[in-house]
Design a protein around this motif. Structure first.
Motif, PDB file in Angstrom:
ATOM      1  N   MET A 332       0.831  -1.200   0.000  1.00  0.00           N
ATOM      2  CA  MET A 332       0.000   0.000   0.000  1.00  0.00           C
ATOM      3  C   MET A 332       0.870   1.257   0.000  1.00  0.00           C
ATOM      4  O   MET A 332       0.598   2.216  -0.740  1.00  0.00           O
ATOM      5  N   LEU A 333       1.927   1.264   0.801  1.00  0.00           N
ATOM      6  CA  LEU A 333       2.816   2.420   0.849  1.00  0.00           C
ATOM      7  C   LEU A 333       3.500   2.659  -0.494  1.00  0.00           C
ATOM      8  O   LEU A 333       3.599   3.799  -0.962  1.00  0.00           O
ATOM      9  N   ARG A 334       3.968   1.586  -1.126  1.00  0.00           N
ATOM     10  CA  ARG A 334       4.603   1.741  -2.453  1.00  0.00           C
ATOM     11  C   ARG A 334       3.577   2.212  -3.475  1.00  0.00           C
ATOM     12  O   ARG A 334       3.884   3.038  -4.350  1.00  0.00           O
ATOM     13  N   HIS A 344      11.152   9.618  -5.338  1.00  0.00           N
ATOM     14  CA  HIS A 344      12.407   9.543  -4.593  1.00  0.00           C
ATOM     15  C   HIS A 344      12.350   8.649  -3.359  1.00  0.00           C
ATOM     16  O   HIS A 344      13.318   7.941  -3.064  1.00  0.00           O
ATOM     17  N   ARG A 345      11.264   8.677  -2.617  1.00  0.00           N
ATOM     18  CA  ARG A 345      11.219   7.952  -1.343  1.00  0.00           C
ATOM     19  C   ARG A 345      11.239   6.442  -1.569  1.00  0.00           C
ATOM     20  O   ARG A 345      10.717   5.934  -2.558  1.00  0.00           O
ATOM     21  N   PHE A 397       4.375  -8.393  -3.967  1.00  0.00           N
ATOM     22  CA  PHE A 397       4.720  -7.102  -4.589  1.00  0.00           C
ATOM     23  C   PHE A 397       4.625  -7.204  -6.106  1.00  0.00           C
ATOM     24  O   PHE A 397       4.102  -6.301  -6.779  1.00  0.00           O
ATOM     25  N   ARG A 398       5.146  -8.302  -6.678  1.00  0.00           N
ATOM     26  CA  ARG A 398       5.120  -8.457  -8.136  1.00  0.00           C
ATOM     27  C   ARG A 398       3.690  -8.545  -8.645  1.00  0.00           C
ATOM     28  O   ARG A 398       3.384  -8.027  -9.731  1.00  0.00           O
ATOM     29  N   ASP A 404      10.217  -2.856  -7.218  1.00  0.00           N
ATOM     30  CA  ASP A 404      11.295  -2.211  -7.962  1.00  0.00           C
ATOM     31  C   ASP A 404      12.446  -1.914  -7.010  1.00  0.00           C
ATOM     32  O   ASP A 404      12.446  -2.370  -5.858  1.00  0.00           O
ATOM     33  N   ASP A 405      13.439  -1.145  -7.484  1.00  0.00           N
ATOM     34  CA  ASP A 405      14.627  -0.918  -6.665  1.00  0.00           C
ATOM     35  C   ASP A 405      14.374   0.064  -5.524  1.00  0.00           C
ATOM     36  O   ASP A 405      15.284   0.333  -4.725  1.00  0.00           O
ATOM     37  N   ARG A 406      13.173   0.612  -5.419  1.00  0.00           N
ATOM     38  CA  ARG A 406      12.842   1.491  -4.300  1.00  0.00           C
ATOM     39  C   ARG A 406      12.158   0.722  -3.172  1.00  0.00           C
ATOM     40  O   ARG A 406      11.701   1.314  -2.202  1.00  0.00           O
TER      41      ARG A 406
END
Length: 550
Positions: A332-334, A344-345, A397-398, A404-406
Motif C-alpha cells: 500500500m505504501l509503495r 524519490h522515497r 509485490f510483483r 522495484d529498486d525502491r
C-alpha cells in the motif's frame, strides 16, 4: 469482581481534583435539556481554542455536550490525569441516569450520543495510560450504549449523532472517517450490498487506491469463499435461510445477492469480517487464504492520510514497516508513492520472515519500575506466529506491479537487522551509523514487547521531526508496554491517537439511515461494522517538531 476492580481503577483518579475546575466535575446540576442551540463547543475543539472552550464550560448551566467537549481537550493535549478525572465524573453521571429502562425512554434518548462519546474518550484515556489492566468491561458498556442508540433509532428518536465529539472526530481520525473514497459506504452503512459506483465518481488516483485496498483486503474475491463463512453468518443471525447464501458452480453465474458483504471502513480479510475463523483455527485459515493484509480498510485509508500529511508538510525521509507478514501495508505504501507521483522515497520492508520470535527480555512496567508477568504479552505462548517468507512477500509485490529498486528488504530480527542500517539507541548494544537513511514514517506491526521496542530503538532516532510512528496491535499489552518504556526513556510527550477502524467505537454515525432500512434483529445484521467488539488495534503519534532529528 472484574467489573468492580475496573470501576475502582477508573475512579481512583477522582481523589485529587485540586487542579480541575469544580464546575467541570460537579455533575449534580447538569441540565437535562438535551442538545443546546449551539454546536456545544465542537468548533472550538476543531479550531484548537481549548482555553476558550473550557471557560465556557465552567458554568452550572453548561450542557453535557459542552462539558464533554471541554474534557476532550485535556485528552487531546495529552493531559491524561485531568482527562481521566473529568471524563470519569461525566461517565459516572451517565451511568446514574442510565438503567435498564431509560435507554428506551424517548425523553432522554438524546443521552445516547453524548454519553457514548464520553465513554469512548474515557476508554481511550485509559488505553493510553502507563498502566496495564483489561478494559473489556468498559468496552462492553460502550457497546451497550450504542445498541441503545440503535433501538432508539428504530423508533425514530435519538438518531442524531450529537455534538459531543470523540477523540476520533478530530485530526487525522476525522480525515479517515470523512475520506472521499468511503462516503458512499458511510452515508448508507446499512446497505447489505455494494452500489458498485464508487470508482466512477472518483479521480483516477483515488480509484486506483480504492481498488488497491479492495485487492489487499481480499474483498475482490471474498464472495467465492462464502461457503466457509456461511455458518458464521447463520450464527450471527445474518441470514435465516441456509440456502439464501450460495455459490453457483457455473462460472458465469454470480453468487446469490445474500452472499455479498458491504464494502466500507470496517471490512477486513480477517477477524472482523468473519473470514478468518475456520474450524482449524485462524492460523490455518490465514495459510489457506492468501490475502495480503489483516488490516481493516480504514487502517489502509489512515496510511494514505498520514502519507498525504507527510507530503504536504514536506517531511523528509523514507517509509518503513517493521513486521510485514505478507507485505500488504508495504505494498500500500509503495502504491501510494506511485499514485502521488513521488519518485524519490523508498519503502523498507523489515521482517524476520520467520514469524514472531519467542520473548528475549523481561517486560518492565515503567510506571512502577517492576518486572511484569511475562503473560502480560499475549504473544508469550502464541501458536500463531504469522510466518510468511521473503519470497512470498516479493511475489505479492510483483502481483501488484510494485516491486522495484525502491523497495528494500531487511531480513532478520529487528535487534539484528536494523542497527547495521540505521544504528540503534538500545541500552544493550548502542550503534552509531554515519549517513544512515532518514525516515518520515515508521510503522511497527511486531505484536510482541521485544519486537516493538527493538524497532523503536533501531529506527526512531532516524525519524524526521513531523514524521509519524504507527503502532499496530495496540490492544496487546506487550506492544503498549514497549511503547510506554521507550517514550518515557526519551521523554516523548506527543499524545497518542487511535486510528479509526470501525463505525461503532470510532467514526460518529447518524443512525437515521440504519433505522430506515433495519427492523428487529436485522439492524445488527446489516453491517458487521456495528457489531464488532474488538479493542482499537492501531495507535499513532507524530514526532514533535522540537524533538531531535536525524
Amino acid at each position: 469482581m472484574r467489573s468492580l476492580s475496573l470501576l475502582i481503577l477508573i475512579y481512583d483518579a477522582i481523589a485529587d481534583e485540586t487542579f480541575v475546575p469544580r464546575t467541570l466535575v460537579e455533575t449534580d446540576d447538569i441540565p437535562l435539556n438535551g442538545e443546546d442551540s449551539t454546536d456545544a463547543g465542537a468548533a472550538l475543539v476543531k479550531s484548537g481554542a481549548y482555553a476558550e472552550l473550557r471557560q465556557a464550560a465552567q458554568t452550572t448551566s453548561a450542557t453535557l455536550e459542552l462539558r464533554a467537549n471541554a474534557a476532550l481537550t485535556y485528552l487531546l493535549e495529552g493531559d491524561l490525569t485531568t482527562a481521566d478525572i473529568v471524563l470519569s465524573h461525566l461517565a459516572r453521571w451517565c451511568r446514574t441516569k442510565w438503567n435498564k429502562t431509560l435507554p428506551d425512554n424517548d425523553e432522554i434518548a438524546w443521552l445516547h450520543a453524548p454519553c457514548g462519546a464520553v465513554k469512548k474518550n474515557l476508554f481511550w484515556t485509559l488505553e493510553t495510560r502507563e498502566t496495564h489492566f483489561q478494559l473489556w468491561d468498559l468496552q462492553e458498556e460502550i457497546m451497550d450504549t450504542y445498541k441503545a442508540r440503535l433501538r432508539a433509532a428504530l423508533r425514530g428518536v435519538g438518531t442524531s449523532e450529537g455534538k459531543a465529539l470523540s477523540v476520533y472526530d478530530v485530526g487525522l481520525g476525522d480525515a479517515v472517517c470523512k475520506h472521499r473514497t468511503l462516503q458512499e459506504q458511510i452515508q448508507n452503512p446499512c446497505s447489505p450490498t455494494m452500489h458498485g459506483s464508487a470508482a466512477t465518481t472518483l479521480k483516477v488516483e483515488d480509484a486506483y487506491l480504492d481498488l488497491l485496498r479492495r485487492g489487499l483486503t481480499n474483498f475482490l474475491h471474498a464472495d467465492w469463499q462464502n461457503m466457509d463463512w456461511r455458518p458464521y453468518l447463520e450464527e450471527e443471525g445474518l441470514t435465516h435461510d441456509a440456502k439464501a447464501c450460495s455459490v453457483q458452480e457455473l462460472s458465469h453465474v454470480p453468487p446469490a445477492q445474500a452472499c455479498e458483504q458491504p464494502w466500507g471502513p470496517a471490512w477486513r480479510a480477517a477477524g472482523v469480517s468473519g473470514l478468518a475463523s475456520g474450524k482449524e483455527g485462524e492460523e490455518a485459515e490465514r495459510q489457506r487464504r492468501r490475502f495480503q493484509t489483516t488490516l481493516a480498510v480504514a487502517d489502509l485509508v489512515h496510511l494514505e492520510v498520514v502519507v498525504d500529511t507527510i507530503l504536504t508538510d514536506n517531511v523528509k525521509g523514507d517509509f518503513m514497516e517493521a513486521g510485514v507478514f505478507r507485505g500488504g501495508a508495504c505494498i500500500m505504501l509503495r502504491g501510494l508513492l506511485a499514485a502521488k507521483r513521488d519518485v524519490h522515497r523508498r519503502v523498507y520492508v523489515a521482517d524476520s520472515f520467520a514469524g514472531i520470535p519467542p520473548p528475549r527480555r523481561a517486560i518492565e512496567d515503567v510506571s512502577t519500575g517492576k518486572v511484569l508477568d511475562p503473560e502480560l504479552d499475549p504473544t508469550f505462548d502464541w501458536v500463531d506466529r504469522f510466518v510468511a517468507g521473503e519470497d512470498l512477500v516479493r511475489y505479492n509485490f510483483r502481483r501488484y506491479g510494485l516491486l522495484d529498486d525502491r523497495v528494500r528488504f531487511l531480513r532478520g530480527f529487528f535487534n539484528e537487522s536494523l542497527p547495521p542500517v540505521f544504528g540503534s539507541t538500545s541500552t544493550e548494544r548502542p550503534v552509531t551509523i554515519n549517513n544512515a537513511p532518514t525516515l518520515a514514517l515508521l510503522r511497527i506491526d511486531a505484536d510482541a514487547y521485544d519486537g516493538v521496542l527493538d524497532a523503536l530503538e533501531g529506527a526512531y532516532h532516524r525519524l524526521s521531526p513531523g514524521g509519524f510512528v504507527i503502532i499496530d496491535d495496540w490492544h496487546l499489552g506487550g506492544a503498549r508496554a514497549a511503547v510506554h518504556a521507550f517514550r518515557r526513556r526519551f521523554s516523548i510527550k506527543g499524545p497518542i491517537r487511535s486510528s479509526p477502524s470501525d463505525l461503532v467505537l470510532t467514526c460518529s454515525t447518524d443512525l437515521t439511515a440504519v433505522a430506515s432500512c433495519a427492523t428487529g434483529r436485522a439492524l445488527l445484521a446489516q453491517s458487521k461494522a456495528y457489531t464488532v467488539t474488538v479493542l482499537p488495534h492501531v495507535a499513532y503519534w507524530r514526532k514533535g517538531w522540537d524533538e531531535p532529528g536525524p
